[in-house]
Motif scaffolding. Structure first.
Motif, PDB file in Angstrom:
ATOM      1  N   ALA A  34      -5.561   1.460  -2.287  1.00 18.48           N
ATOM      2  CA  ALA A  34      -4.038   1.007  -1.925  1.00 18.48           C
ATOM      3  C   ALA A  34      -3.771   0.435  -0.694  1.00 18.48           C
ATOM      4  CB  ALA A  34      -3.135   2.059  -2.082  1.00 18.48           C
ATOM      5  N   THR A  87      -0.607  -0.850   1.610  1.00 17.02           N
ATOM      6  CA  THR A  87       0.584  -0.597   1.851  1.00 17.02           C
ATOM      7  C   THR A  87       1.146  -1.241   2.901  1.00 17.02           C
ATOM      8  OG1 THR A  87       0.560   1.574   0.768  1.00 17.02           O
ATOM      9  CG2 THR A  87       2.523   1.251   2.228  1.00 17.02           C
ATOM     10  N   ASP A 143      -3.383  -0.559  -6.033  1.00 18.74           N
ATOM     11  CA  ASP A 143      -1.973  -0.719  -5.822  1.00 18.74           C
ATOM     12  C   ASP A 143      -1.813  -1.521  -4.557  1.00 18.74           C
ATOM     13  OD1 ASP A 143      -0.807   1.294  -7.870  1.00 18.74           O
ATOM     14  OD2 ASP A 143      -2.162   2.583  -6.894  1.00 18.74           O
ATOM     15  N   ASN A 162       1.597  -2.166  -2.371  1.00 22.29           N
ATOM     16  CA  ASN A 162       2.842  -1.590  -2.200  1.00 22.29           C
ATOM     17  C   ASN A 162       3.585  -2.494  -0.967  1.00 22.29           C
ATOM     18  OD1 ASN A 162       2.538   0.522  -3.880  1.00 22.29           O
ATOM     19  ND2 ASN A 162       1.053   1.482  -2.089  1.00 22.29           N
ATOM     20  N   THR A 163       4.615  -3.025  -1.226  1.00 19.37           N
ATOM     21  CA  THR A 163       5.374  -3.580   0.029  1.00 19.37           C
ATOM     22  C   THR A 163       6.904  -3.035   0.108  1.00 19.37           C
ATOM     23  OG1 THR A 163       6.392  -5.109  -1.735  1.00 19.37           O
ATOM     24  CG2 THR A 163       4.357  -5.810  -0.636  1.00 19.37           C
TER      25      THR A 163
END
Length: 333
Positions: free
Chosen positions: A254, A256, A274, A276-277
């Protein structure tokens, strides 16, 4: 001959020199070293040649200069300070001996450069805290090992190629943080910065193949520069920065991106399960291609740039949504 002492208490302004290097290079073992509070400080020199030096308990209470070994080619004995260390100045020499500080709380006031070319170990547990108020430089060392909090008070930290053996935080406040390649042990989380303005420059970060994935967090208002990130990395988090550039490949389960001032830029290939923002006003630029497994929503309200050349390929296997800010794109999406 070897020298073994129990708890040693110095008198005010005393200079204590324990030297076995001239008498057969025997080992030195000491239970603890304590100065006298108030008044003039006390200085300690420990020299053992090829013999080891071990202080199993605390060193502190108005210790001025703590000198480890001497500037002689015969100074090869490892120095192990197992209790907490508090001193004004820590002095080492450019000789092939190891130094380890593994007590729970270490505090050195002056700018500290470890000149010894053997191993350097600072902390061996996540709860350890080592503060070098005037700054820290360990780049002369051979094998370097860090754990716990390693801090300077608004001063620069320079670290060579190192193993991070337990959860660790490197914090220079307003001071820059510069590291060579860092290798994280299984399950370790490395946090660089605690929100200060010191700019981190990290050559690369790698986990340890197999076992539990490791994590990297960047948290500084300074401009961050990071090289390759990969090999069993769980989460890469940009908590805050004054702009972050990943200059090489990034591979993680991930990625982030919580906040930044300016742009978070990926120059090399980005590979993650993944991405993520957050709904914050920063920019994201993916310039080296990417492969993201799950659906991606670019929530950042700054610009989003996906590719900068016709040959770029960015693959979002779960789909992609980018409507929160202006978008530019090149190549294949």
């Amino acid at each position: 001959d070897a020298l073994a002492l129990g708890a040693v208490t110095l008198v005010e302004a005393q200079t204590l020199s324990l030297d076995t290097a001239e008498t057969g290079a025997g080992a030195i073992t000491i239970a603890s070293l304590t100065g006298v509070a108030g008044g003039s400080s006390e200085d300690v020199t420990l020299t053992s040649g090829s013999g080891t030096i071990t202080v199993s308990g605390a060193i502190g209470t108005d210790i001025g200069t703590l000198t480890l070994q001497e500037n002689d080619a015969g100074a090869t004995g490892a120095v192990s300070l197992q209790g907490s260390v508090s001193a004004g100045t820590l002095t080492t020499f450019a000789q092939a001996y190891d130094v380890s500080l593994t007590g729970a709380v270490n505090a050195i006031t002056a700018d500290t450069t470890f000149l010894n070319t053997g191993a350097i170990t600072i902390g061996d547990a996540a709860g350890d805290s080592s503060t070098f108020t005037g700054g820290l430089d360990t780049t002369a060392g051979g094998t370097e090992n860090f754990a716990g909090t390693v801090a300077a008070t608004d001063n620069q930290i320079d670290i060579g190629a190192a193993n991070v053996t337990a959860d660790a935080t490197i914090n220079g406040g307003t001071g820059a943080i510069n590291t060579a390649a860092l290798t994280l042990a299984d399950g370790v989380t490395l946090t660089v910065g605690t929100g200060g303005s010191g700019a981190p420059t990290i050559a690369s970060v790698a986990g340890t193949a197999g076992g539990t994935a490791s994590n990297l967090t960047l948290n500084s208002t300074g401009t961050a520069s990071v090289g390759a990130v990969g090999t069993d990395i769980g989460t890469v988090t940009v908590t805050q920065s004054g702009g972050t550039t990943f200059s090489s490949t990034v591979g993680a389960a991930a990625v982030t991106l919580t906040d930044t001032t300016g742009t978070i830029q990926f120059d090399g290939a980005l590979t993650a399960t993944d991405l993520n923002t957050a709904a914050q006003g920063y920019n994201v630029s993916i310039l080296g291609g990417s492969t993201i497994t799950n659906a991606v929503t670019f929530s950042n309200t700054g610009t989003t740039q996906i590719g900068d050349a016709t040959g770029d390929t960015n693959t979002f296997n779960g789909g992609v949504t980018a409507t929160a800010g202006a978008v530019t794109a090149s190549g294949t999406i």
